[in-house]
Design an enzyme around this catalytic site. Structure first.
Site, short mmCIF file in Angstrom:
data_model
loop_
_atom_site.label_atom_id
_atom_site.label_comp_id
_atom_site.label_asym_id
_atom_site.label_seq_id
_atom_site.Cartn_x
_atom_site.Cartn_y
_atom_site.Cartn_z
N HIS A 60 4.09 -13.96 -45.99
CA HIS A 60 3.89 -12.87 -47.21
C HIS A 60 3.53 -11.37 -46.73
O HIS A 60 2.25 -11.11 -46.90
CB HIS A 60 3.08 -13.44 -48.35
N HIS A 62 4.75 -7.19 -46.73
CA HIS A 62 5.69 -6.19 -47.14
C HIS A 62 5.59 -5.08 -45.76
O HIS A 62 4.61 -4.34 -45.64
CB HIS A 62 4.89 -5.49 -48.36
N LEU A 63 6.88 -5.28 -45.56
CA LEU A 63 7.07 -4.32 -44.29
C LEU A 63 7.44 -3.12 -44.66
O LEU A 63 7.59 -2.06 -43.68
CB LEU A 63 8.02 -4.89 -43.25
N ARG A 64 7.73 -2.57 -46.09
CA ARG A 64 8.22 -1.40 -46.34
C ARG A 64 9.64 -0.71 -45.70
O ARG A 64 9.46 0.43 -45.55
CB ARG A 64 7.13 -0.35 -46.36
N ASN A 94 10.80 -6.89 -51.44
CA ASN A 94 10.90 -5.63 -52.70
C ASN A 94 10.90 -4.20 -51.92
O ASN A 94 9.98 -3.64 -52.32
CB ASN A 94 9.67 -6.11 -53.57
N ASP A 151 9.00 -11.14 -55.72
CA ASP A 151 7.77 -10.57 -55.60
C ASP A 151 7.39 -9.38 -56.02
O ASP A 151 8.18 -8.49 -55.44
CB ASP A 151 7.22 -11.17 -54.09
N HIS A 231 0.58 -15.79 -53.58
CA HIS A 231 -1.06 -15.57 -53.75
C HIS A 231 -1.76 -16.01 -55.35
O HIS A 231 -1.93 -15.46 -55.99
CB HIS A 231 -0.88 -14.12 -54.10
N ASP A 303 0.02 -11.07 -48.24
CA ASP A 303 0.21 -10.27 -48.87
C ASP A 303 -0.11 -8.79 -48.63
O ASP A 303 -0.58 -7.77 -49.22
CB ASP A 303 -0.35 -10.39 -50.41
N GLY A 322 -2.49 -3.08 -54.11
CA GLY A 322 -2.09 -3.70 -52.60
C GLY A 322 -3.00 -3.36 -51.64
O GLY A 322 -3.43 -2.19 -51.65
ZN LIG Z 1 3.33 -10.40 -55.42
#
Ligand SMILES: [Zn+2]
Length: 444
Positions: A60, A62-64, A94, A151, A231, A303, A322
């Site tokens: 999990h 988030h690499l943006r 996302n 997510d 999560h 996350d 975040g």
């Molecule tokens: Zn989430």
């Protein structure tokens, strides 16, 4: 290429613990023996006092990328991941645009060819992540996607989720849910409880997570589809997961390092670095989550959620939720497991594990099982023996260090652990037979 010898370490994997040197040639482990000399000009990597673990796998992150290159890119996130001992991460979809088509899947895969870890791409469940109609999951599966999730938000429509699970189940893919009933969570910014009333910040009840977890577990029973709960943050969700295990349902769950180490009492600072979704929960929940980790009921996933500095300088109710996670995850988990206490006050009274016991938990919950869930077994999360892929985390279990937000490899700095002292630090990371982090520093 002459290969290398990782020397002087204690090897810990699913098969147990032993003192051994590890020889690597090309991308493979070629020998694990009590003593290996460096004949033939092999590079020697000093690992004395360290544990050699299979490389960590994050389900999990988030690499943006695409969308927010000032926050993070595939490359910078992989550098942060490598520094945290990870050799594989799952890129959450996302992004902007979301990963909801083969074109965007291919874009991230192409970026990943220059990464310092393996990057498995997750796709969205619904087109545009809007929760209205299904994304082309079949086409994305063909392109290599094995995990689908919206997510950032839960899929609110139960019928659409049923269809998604029927479809994903047929493909052999996994559905990963961000459990949050949007109307129950509406306008909440922290856990709804004693602290939210005291601070006057609107809360999100535990039930916003639990009702959706219950619904999706029921839908997993109805469709037979594999379900992964992202999560998990409450005792109630853990109870639901245990019931699902008992019923033999194909359900797994993950917990983030911050939910294992910090409580909602941190929000008393009004510091948006402690804003996260799902929110930090009370001490009782933190304790339940740590116990579930120790008993092998959940895995750890970061996350990792980079945000630009100015967004985290907004007032608590306006800042985005975040936290960063990749570079601190192992140190945080290690500190909690071996000290028997979290990093917020009032979080003592938790199980205290020996190095050996803690390492066994880390191997299963941060490498072996996540690799299986992500469909990466074979290349990741294996045993450390001749013939295995050379993806390794060399970890100093006794080293202490203070987290410094200005010295992270991530392009963002939004860590809740700035200034905190952690025990256990990644010394080297070896990815596909190459050292990518040596003495804590990324080589590129
Ligand atoms: Zn989430």
């Amino acid at each position: 290429m002459k290969g290398m010898v990782v020397r002087g370490a204690t090897v810990v994997d699913s098969s147990g613990v032993r003192r051994a040197d590890v020889a690597i040639d090309d991308r493979e482990i070629v020998a694990v023996e009590s003593s290996i000399d460096a004949a033939g000009g092999r590079r020697v990597v000093d690992a004395s006092g360290c544990l050699v673990l299979p490389g960590l796998v994050d389900l999990h992150a988030h690499l943006r990328d695409p969308g927010n290159p000032e926050c993070e890119t595939v490359e910078s996130a992989s550098r942060a991941a490598a520094r945290g001992g990870y050799t594989a991460v799952v890129a959450m979809p996302n992004t902007d645009p979301p990963i909801d088509s083969v074109e965007v899947v291919r874009y991230v895969q192409e970026r990943a060819t220059r990464a310092m870890t393996e990057v498995a791409v997750a796709g969205t469940i619904t087109a545009g992540r809007k929760g209205e109609r299904l994304a082309p999951m079949g086409e994305m599966f063909e392109a290599g996607v094995r995990l689908f999730t919206d997510d950032g938000a839960g899929v609110q429509d139960a019928l659409l989720m049923r269809r998604a699970m029927e479809y994903a189940g047929g493909l052999g893919a996994i559905i990963a849910e961000h459990c949050e009933e949007a109307r129950l969570a509406y306008r909440g910014h922290m856990h709804e409880g004693r602290w939210s009333s005291f601070l006057g910040i609107p809360g999100i009840p535990a039930e916003a997570e639990e009702v959706m977890a219950a619904r999706d577990i029921a839908l997993s029973r109805l469709t037979g589809c594999r379900l992964h709960l992202l999560h998990i943050s409450t005792t109630g969700t853990l109870d639901l997961v245990r019931k699902a295990f008992k019923a033999g349902l194909p359900v797994t769950g993950e917990v983030a390092p911050h939910h294992l180490s910090l409580s909602d009492a941190e929000v008393a600072s009004y510091d948006p670095q402690f804003k996260v979704n799902p929110p930090l929960r009370p001490a009782e929940d933190v304790r339940s989550l740590v116990n579930a980790l120790v008993s092998g009921e959940v895995v750890v996933a970061t996350d990792h959620a980079p945000h630009p500095a100015d967004s985290k300088e907004l007032p608590f109710d306006q800042a985005p939720p975040g936290m960063l996670g990749l570079e601190t995850a192992l140190g945080v988990v290690w500190t909690v497991l071996t000290s028997g206490s979290g990093l917020s006050t009032g979080l003592d009274d938790m199980p205290v594990l020996s190095f050996e016991e803690a390492a066994a938990v880390v191997v299963e919950a941060m490498s072996v099982v996540p690799a299986r869930i992500a469909g990466l077994e074979g290349a990741q999360g294996g045993t450390v023996r001749a013939g295995s892929a050379a993806n390794l985390c060399v970890f100093d279990p006794a080293a202490t260090w203070v987290v410094d937000r200005n010295r992270l490899a991530s392009l963002s700095a939004n860590t809740p652990y700035d200034g905190r002292k952690l025990t256990g630090r990644v010394r080297h990371t070896i990815f596909r037979g190459e050292p990518v982090v040596v003495d804590g520093e990324p080589l590129r």
